[in-house]
Write an enzyme that holds these catalytic residues in place. Sequence first.
Site, PDB file in Angstrom:
ATOM      1  N   GLU A  99       0.836  -1.204   0.000  1.00 42.20           N
ATOM      2  CA  GLU A  99       0.000   0.000   0.000  1.00 42.20           C
ATOM      3  C   GLU A  99       0.869   1.252   0.000  1.00 42.20           C
ATOM      4  O   GLU A  99       2.089   1.186   0.146  1.00 42.20           O
ATOM      5  CB  GLU A  99      -0.914   0.005   1.231  1.00 42.20           C
ATOM      6  CG  GLU A  99      -0.172   0.032   2.551  1.00 42.20           C
ATOM      7  CD  GLU A  99      -1.069  -0.219   3.748  1.00 42.20           C
ATOM      8  OE1 GLU A  99      -2.231  -0.593   3.573  1.00 42.20           O
ATOM      9  OE2 GLU A  99      -0.577  -0.040   4.879  1.00 42.20           O
ATOM     10  N   ARG A 104      -2.394  -7.895  13.463  1.00 34.46           N
ATOM     11  CA  ARG A 104      -2.104  -6.945  14.536  1.00 34.46           C
ATOM     12  C   ARG A 104      -0.961  -7.472  15.398  1.00 34.46           C
ATOM     13  O   ARG A 104      -1.007  -8.600  15.889  1.00 34.46           O
ATOM     14  CB  ARG A 104      -3.337  -6.716  15.415  1.00 34.46           C
ATOM     15  CG  ARG A 104      -4.481  -6.006  14.736  1.00 34.46           C
ATOM     16  CD  ARG A 104      -5.523  -5.557  15.760  1.00 34.46           C
ATOM     17  NE  ARG A 104      -6.759  -5.175  15.102  1.00 34.46           N
ATOM     18  CZ  ARG A 104      -7.839  -5.938  15.017  1.00 34.46           C
ATOM     19  NH1 ARG A 104      -7.839  -7.139  15.583  1.00 34.46           N
ATOM     20  NH2 ARG A 104      -8.905  -5.526  14.395  1.00 34.46           N
TER      21      ARG A 104
END
Length: 323
Positions: free
Chosen positions: A121, A199
Site C-alpha cells: 500500500e 495486529r
Amino acid sequence: MTDSNFYPLILKAPLKDYIWGGTRLKSDFGFESELEKVAEAWVVSCHKDGPSVVANGSLEGKTLEEAIDAFGPDALGNACKDFDRFPILVKLIDAKDRLSIQVHPSDEYARANEGDNGKTEMWYVIDCDEGAQLVYGFKHSIDSSEFKKRIESNTLDEVLNYVDVHKGDIFFIPSGTVHAIGKGILIAEIQQNSNVTYRVSDYGRLGADGKPRQLHVEKAIAVSNTNPPAAPYGNVGEVTVCGGSTVRHLAKCKYFDANLISLDGSCEIRNASSFVSLVVMDGETVLKSEQGSYRIKKGESVFIPCGIEFTLIGSAQILSASV
C-alpha cells in the site's frame, strides 16, 4: 478503440466505523451516514468486505465489480491482464485515535493462509494535527527472535521508527512492513485489493464487544521485514506539468501507479493501457469525455474504463490510481 458501452462510473463508497475513527469524513468530505464515527470510506473497491456501488448511468445500483463484468476485461486494460481480480482498493482514512501496530503479508503467504491477496500500500497525508506521528518500519535491523521478545516484554516501541508527519507526505509500504497510522491523521490510501491485516499490538484496547481485539503475533513474526524502510518518504515525488496544472508522482509498483493532480485550469489524460480511478480530495472538477460531462466534487470518486480520453477542468486536488 473504446467499447461504445464504456462510460465513467461515479461511485458511492461503503463506510466503516472502526473504534479509532473520527467524524472528518462526514464533516469535511460530505459522506452521509448515521454512524457516529466513520473511520474509512472505501472510495474505489471491488472487495467483498465493502464494494463500491455505481451512482450514475445505465449501471446505477450495480457494484463496481458487477459493472466491470458487464463492460468486459477490456475496461481494465492490458496492464491488468495478469491479475485474477480487480487489483486495487482506495480508501480515505480518518484516524482520530491511533491504529494498531500491524503488518500485511505477501501474496504468497496470504493466498496460502488466508485465501486473499497480500497487501502492499501507499499513504498520502491529506491533513494532520500538529505533532502527529506514525510508525514506519524499524529504526535499525533486528532479527525475528528479538522481535518476538520485544512484543512479549512490551518494549517494541524502543525499536520502531516513529516519524513526524506533515500534510502532503508520502509513505510507500511494501507487504511485510510493520506500520501504524497515528492519532490525528487524515490519509488517502491506495493498496492491493485485500483486507488481510495482522495486529502486532493494540495497546490493550477493547473492541465493541468489550473484549481485547485479536492479535496475530505468530503470523506477524512470520511475514515481517524487521529492517529499516528502504523507500524514500515524506516530502518526495517528482512533479511534472500538465497544461496549467501539475502532477506529482506518489508511488509505482506492479500493483498500482499513483499520482496527485493539482488541477488549476485543465489537464488532458489518456489511459491507453489501464483504467484510471480518480478521487477528489479538495475542490471540484468537471470530467469531459466523448461519453459526456461529469461534475465530481470533494469526496467523490470515479472509475474511468481503459481507452477513454478525458479532460479535467476546474480547481481541485485529485488522487489518481491506475496500473
